[in-house]
Design an enzyme around this catalytic site. Structure first.
Site, PDB file in Angstrom:
ATOM      1  N   LYS A 199       0.861  -1.196   0.134  1.00 53.31           N
ATOM      2  CA  LYS A 199      -0.057   0.029  -0.111  1.00 53.31           C
ATOM      3  C   LYS A 199       0.914   1.419   0.050  1.00 53.31           C
ATOM      4  O   LYS A 199       0.697   2.140  -0.905  1.00 53.31           O
ATOM      5  CB  LYS A 199      -1.009   0.021   1.164  1.00 53.31           C
ATOM      6  CG  LYS A 199      -1.764   1.457   1.331  1.00 53.31           C
ATOM      7  CD  LYS A 199      -1.461   2.034   2.420  1.00 53.31           C
ATOM      8  CE  LYS A 199      -1.720   3.456   2.357  1.00 53.31           C
ATOM      9  NZ  LYS A 199      -1.240   4.298   3.455  1.00 53.31           N
ATOM     10  N   ASP A 244      -6.264   1.158   0.951  1.00 53.18           N
ATOM     11  CA  ASP A 244      -5.988   1.476   2.532  1.00 53.18           C
ATOM     12  C   ASP A 244      -7.461   1.148   2.879  1.00 53.18           C
ATOM     13  O   ASP A 244      -8.415   0.503   2.157  1.00 53.18           O
ATOM     14  CB  ASP A 244      -5.615   3.051   2.675  1.00 53.18           C
ATOM     15  CG  ASP A 244      -6.855   3.850   2.118  1.00 53.18           C
ATOM     16  OD1 ASP A 244      -7.780   3.362   1.521  1.00 53.18           O
ATOM     17  OD2 ASP A 244      -6.687   5.064   2.416  1.00 53.18           O
TER      18      ASP A 244
END
Length: 218
Positions: A121, A139
């Site tokens: 991420k 996220d």
DNA sequence: CTCCCGATAT
DNA sequence: ATATCAGGAG
């Protein structure tokens, strides 16, 4: 699961709601961005932005972070939370930047994830925001919004959500859509109190319709 | 899977 | 009091 037309409507609606959505972590270069994103794990951007001005004023290079005792760096980021592991990762990251990457943040995701404290991420955010590569960083907000709207399956892992979004969204729109989904999740489709009654996407949202029924009955 | 962890909203 | 926050490492 949404069809092609519905997905197009989702993208257009989010563009209308947040035409200028962008990264809200304050930074002035790829090194600061990487530190900021690492710090933002399980913390709000607002809190990170309160800490980073003084932090970036004190530490301007990988060498600067390595020049102080670990305990001092821990205190400098304590308010953000998870501060012991984050401080340790920052120093490890700086060490490998110097030893393995010529002092610069690498531009490719496969290289970025080799850095301590940088997972998929964070690597997606850095490669996208700092270097303009198309990427969708999944996220907590992107995952929640995708599952509520039906852009992916409820059981999907974070990686599966990313793959589903990359498959359904044109590559040229990945980065903008990613930021709009962040804003949509952060300010509208919130975890605790989502604004379903005033949501322009309620008509195609499974989760929103469920919630409407619930509030109507209760 | 658990642990890391303080700040803020609910 | 509890949930959540631009997750990642072991």
């Amino acid at each position: 699961m949404l069809n092609r037309t519905q997905i197009r409507e989702v993208l257009d609606t989010m563009e209308a709601m947040y035409p200028d959505a962008e990264c809200e972590l304050t930074h002035s270069n790829s090194f600061e961005l990487t530190i900021a994103v690492l710090l933002s794990a399980q913390a709000t951007d607002a809190l990170v932005n309160k800490v980073t001005p003084a932090l970036f004023d004190k530490y301007k290079s990988p060498e600067d972070y390595l020049a102080v005792p670990l305990e001092e760096l821990e205190q400098d980021i304590r308010r953000i939370g998870l501060f012991r592991s984050k401080a340790k990762n920052i120093q490890k990251l700086c060490r490998s930047l110097i030893d393995d990457f010529d002092g610069d943040i690498p531009k490719e995701r496969d290289e970025l994830v080799k850095l301590a404290g940088v997972g998929r991420k964070t690597a997606n955010v850095v490669t996208s925001v700092a270097f303009g590569r198309p990427a969708i960083a999944v996220d907590t907000h992107v995952e929640r919004v995708s599952k509520r709207l039906g852009l992916c399956r409820w059981k999907d892992s974070v990686l599966e959500v990313e793959k589903a979004l990359m498959k359904k969204i044109p590559e040229a729109e990945w980065s903008d859509t990613h930021h709009r989904m962040i804003f949509f999740g952060r300010y509208h489709c919130k975890a605790q109190k989502p604004a379903c009654p005033e949501c322009p996407l309620l008509y195609l949202c499974r989760e929103g319709k469920k919630r409407e029924k619930k509030t109507a009955a209760g």
